[in-house]
Scaffold this active site. Structure first.
Site, PDB file in Angstrom:
ATOM      1  N   CYS A 176      58.499  11.608  16.143  1.00  0.00           N
ATOM      2  CA  CYS A 176      57.547  12.346  16.149  1.00  0.00           C
ATOM      3  C   CYS A 176      58.062  14.000  15.458  1.00  0.00           C
ATOM      4  CB  CYS A 176      56.873  12.762  17.404  1.00  0.00           C
ATOM      5  SG  CYS A 176      55.374  13.855  17.260  1.00  0.00           S
TER       6      CYS A 176
ATOM      7  N   CYS B 101      58.062   9.040  20.416  1.00  0.00           N
ATOM      8  CA  CYS B 101      58.518  10.471  20.271  1.00  0.00           C
ATOM      9  C   CYS B 101      59.784  10.736  19.289  1.00  0.00           C
ATOM     10  CB  CYS B 101      58.617  10.892  21.846  1.00  0.00           C
ATOM     11  SG  CYS B 101      57.139  10.875  23.026  1.00  0.00           S
TER      12      CYS B 101
ATOM     13  N   GLU C   8      33.603   5.013   9.127  1.00  0.00           N
ATOM     14  CA  GLU C   8      33.538   5.697  10.694  1.00  0.00           C
ATOM     15  C   GLU C   8      32.579   5.191  11.780  1.00  0.00           C
ATOM     16  OE1 GLU C   8      35.487   7.822  11.389  1.00  0.00           O
ATOM     17  OE2 GLU C   8      36.162   8.785   9.366  1.00  0.00           O
TER      18      GLU C   8
ATOM     19  N   CYS D 180      56.852  19.721  21.451  1.00  0.00           N
ATOM     20  CA  CYS D 180      55.886  19.205  22.161  1.00  0.00           C
ATOM     21  C   CYS D 180      55.795  19.799  23.642  1.00  0.00           C
ATOM     22  CB  CYS D 180      55.761  17.588  22.119  1.00  0.00           C
ATOM     23  SG  CYS D 180      54.680  16.883  23.153  1.00  0.00           S
TER      24      CYS D 180
ATOM     25  N   ASP E 216      38.382  12.837  17.910  1.00  0.00           N
ATOM     26  CA  ASP E 216      38.537  11.498  18.245  1.00  0.00           C
ATOM     27  C   ASP E 216      39.384  11.258  19.514  1.00  0.00           C
ATOM     28  OD1 ASP E 216      40.804  11.472  16.923  1.00  0.00           O
ATOM     29  OD2 ASP E 216      40.481   9.611  16.469  1.00  0.00           O
TER      30      ASP E 216
ATOM     31  N   TYR F 244      31.693  13.234  16.731  1.00  0.00           N
ATOM     32  CA  TYR F 244      32.958  12.859  16.219  1.00  0.00           C
ATOM     33  C   TYR F 244      32.416  12.587  14.520  1.00  0.00           C
ATOM     34  CZ  TYR F 244      36.176  10.039  13.884  1.00  0.00           C
ATOM     35  OH  TYR F 244      37.091   9.658  12.925  1.00  0.00           O
TER      36      TYR F 244
END
Length: 331
Positions: free
Chosen positions: A230, A227, A64, A236, A165, A147
DNA sequence: AATGCGGGGGT
DNA sequence: ACCCCAGCATT
């Protein structure tokens, strides 16, 4: 029941104006979004090494920290070598800082390497070598911010956390709030909205956090979102609104790179790393900072010296003693 | 809230 | 060329 994910009231409210409701979205619609993302993640998750079963909490923490502003593709090999060399906090804590900085190589922001070693020492000193399992304790460690604390708590300890994030912010902003890109600064209002989107169930929340992040990394990307691939496309809010442009485009200004102190610092650090054991002459470092040219020929002739001084101030370089005041090395 | 802080690959 | 990347610490 409406199939709209975003309520009219939420859509009409100016961006980041006032606290607003914690969850400006229909409850059942949110549940459907959760299920969609969880299913998508199960079928599309990358096989990243730090996600494999058996990865220690410390190894996840290291990943991380490396991933703070450095892309996955560059972190992956560096993380493997790093964990092979220093598998536990005590190993890193005992290493010479110069070796740590050399191993950090070109991941960028080398202060992170120093902080990571400080973090290792704090884990050893304060927690007996065991990475703490609460967000508060994690947050108190060097180099660990909101985060990273949330990510470690969620991904290694299965905690319910608000993992926020750049990927998560972008996906939530688009799918649930109809924005092209998140605001430049993460504020309290956005954090509270994001908290309201996290599933109540603990195990579900963990998969949601990692799933949304992965969706942002692989599909809902900043530049050219895919997209058509997606799973949230039909829900969306941003797509439904016709994919409006970024409202913050005017104020979103990229930090310059060419000719900046950061670029010069980077060159000097590279020169310091290239001297395996010994010292490097100041003149050589200043020249390296000027990209091999004569520093005096730069628009700002004093820039390399300034950059070198700032590296010393940051603990990334040390100057020789009275015997060799014009030589420098890694700490 | 704003700023400084690396470096490289994708578009 | 420009943009973005699993942010943090400091002011």
């Amino acid at each position: 029941m409406s199939t709209d994910v975003v309520t009219d009231r939420a859509a009409d409210r100016p961006a980041d104006r006032g606290p607003g409701p914690a969850v400006p979205i229909d409850r059942s619609a949110l549940t459907a979004v959760h299920r969609t993302v969880l299913d998508w993640y199960q079928a599309n998750a990358r096989d990243l090494p730090w996600r494999r079963p058996g990865t220690t909490a410390w190894a996840v923490l290291v990943s991380e920290v490396m991933l703070q502003q450095t892309p996955v593709s560059r972190v992956e090999p560096a993380w493997r070598a790093w964990m092979d060399r220093w598998p536990a906090p005590a190993d890193l804590a005992a290493a010479p800082a110069a070796e740590v900085l050399r191993a950090w190589d070109r991941l960028g922001y080398p202060r992170r390497a120093l902080r990571l070693q400080e973090c290792a020492r704090a884990v050893v000193d304060r927690h007996g070598g065991v990475v703490p399992d609460t967000e508060d304790a994690l947050l108190a460690l060097p180099g660990i911010g909101a985060y990273t604390a949330a990510a470690v708590a969620a991904f290694t300890y299965g905690r319910r956390a608000v993992v926020l994030d750049t990927n998560v912010r972008r996906v939530l902003g688009r799918a649930l709030e109809g924005r092209a890109l998140p605001a430049p600064a993460l504020g309290r209002a956005e954090r509270e909205r994001a908290a309201g989107y996290v599933p109540e169930d603990r195990e579900t929340s963990v998969r949601w956090n990692v799933g949304v992040m992965e969706l942002g990394a692989l599909v809902c990307t900043a530049r050219s979102p895919r997209c058509e691939r997606c799973p949230l496309q039909t829900r969306c809010a941003w797509v439904r609104a016709g994919r409006p442009a970024d409202a913050h485009a005017a104020t979103r200004r990229r930090q310059a790179w060419h000719g900046t102190d950061r670029q010069v610092r980077g060159r000097i650090m590279a020169a310091l790393r290239d001297a395996p054991d010994g010292w490097t002459a100041e003149s050589a470092l200043l020249q390296a900072g000027a990209d091999g040219a004569d520093p005096a020929a730069l628009p700002d002739p004093r820039q390399p010296a300034r950059a070198l001084a700032s590296l010393v101030a940051d603990g990334l370089a040390v100057r020789g003693d009275d015997g060799h005041p014009s030589r420098y090395r890694l700490p």
